[in-house]
Design an enzyme around this catalytic site. Structure first.
Site, PDB file in Angstrom:
ATOM      1  N   THR A 100       0.854  -1.182   0.000  1.00 49.40           N
ATOM      2  CA  THR A 100       0.000   0.000   0.000  1.00 49.40           C
ATOM      3  C   THR A 100       0.888   1.230   0.000  1.00 49.40           C
ATOM      4  O   THR A 100       1.989   1.183   0.556  1.00 49.40           O
ATOM      5  CB  THR A 100      -0.923   0.032   1.239  1.00 49.40           C
ATOM      6  OG1 THR A 100      -1.520   1.323   1.376  1.00 49.40           O
ATOM      7  CG2 THR A 100      -0.151  -0.257   2.512  1.00 49.40           C
TER       8      THR A 100
ATOM      9  N   CYS B  86      -1.954   5.152  -5.302  1.00 51.04           N
ATOM     10  CA  CYS B  86      -2.709   4.293  -4.389  1.00 51.04           C
ATOM     11  C   CYS B  86      -2.824   2.956  -5.096  1.00 51.04           C
ATOM     12  O   CYS B  86      -3.132   2.914  -6.294  1.00 51.04           O
ATOM     13  CB  CYS B  86      -4.089   4.883  -4.095  1.00 51.04           C
ATOM     14  SG  CYS B  86      -5.136   3.788  -3.125  1.00 51.04           S
TER      15      CYS B  86
END
Length: 231
Positions: free
Chosen positions: A83, A196
């Site tokens: 992430t 992202c």
């Protein structure tokens, strides 16, 4: 081959892509029935999200530190935080283990520089777009980072958490992202960072007239480079 240790689940929608792309890359490079040696510790993202929104980053850090230690005990040779946003606590995670942490911004920054690009637009969660833990790391590569205006940052953020992290892919959201990307290009962005790991579910190179830097695939590739290196 070294063993890749992944901290996943943030969200599992993109963690699936890490596992898939890492194994595809190993098979492509080594042929036959080769696949990656890997471990993944997948956290409960609802808990992480609650800590993020409450500003309780120490509590979120503790979860990732625990995961990294378990990967080390399990025999991993590196740590990959699957992430972008939780790289806010990457330094603390690195301090908790003897394993090298493969930082997503380093892998991304190196690839952008290799293409001779200086000014890039960043789409990500509000945490990543507005704070310096990620942008600052990219700036170390001599990059000029552009982010959308506030209302567009909110739109990008909301689509990530309320749709992409839940596996919802909406054409209206893709069009909204494309408009935001075009605004960044009009401001001088020579490339766009999909900052992202879920954005790759919505946006690809065909949606953009400048180079797109998919951090999920870039990070997965960096993990394979490490796993297959002789160092």
């Amino acid at each position: 081959m070294k063993t890749i240790g992944m901290i996943g689940g943030m969200s599992w929608e993109s963690s699936i892509l890490y596992y898939q792309w890492i194994n595809e890359a190993v098979k492509e490079r080594l042929g036959g029935h080769h696949s990656a040696k890997s471990l993944m510790f997948s956290v409960d993202f609802e808990q992480i999200k609650a800590f993020q929104y409450a500003g309780k980053w120490e509590e979120a850090t503790n979860i990732l530190v625990d995961a990294a230690k378990k990967l080390e005990l399990g025999g991993a040779d590196c740590v990959v935080i699957c992430t972008n946003t939780m790289h806010k606590v990457a330094e603390k995670v690195q301090e908790s283990t003897k394993l090298p942490l493969l930082h997503i911004a380093d892998a991304t920054g190196k690839q952008i520089v290799q293409q001779g690009i200086k000014k890039v637009g960043l789409l990500a969660t509000a945490f990543t777009m507005e704070e310096e833990f990620y942008k600052g790391r990219l700036k170390e590569y001599g990059l000029d980072i552009l982010v959308p205006e506030k209302s567009d940052r909110e739109k990008v953020h909301d689509i990530i958490y309320n749709e992409l992290c839940l596996g919802k892919i909406e054409d209206s959201s893709r069009l909204a992202y494309i408009d935001i990307i075009n605004n960044l290009i009009s401001e001088g962005a020579e490339g766009i960072i999909l900052g992202c790991t879920e954005i790759t579910l919505l946006i690809s190179q065909k949606d953009c007239k400048v180079p797109v830097f998919d951090t999920t695939r870039i990070h997965a590739t960096a993990a394979v480079d490490f796993a297959l290196s002789e160092k």
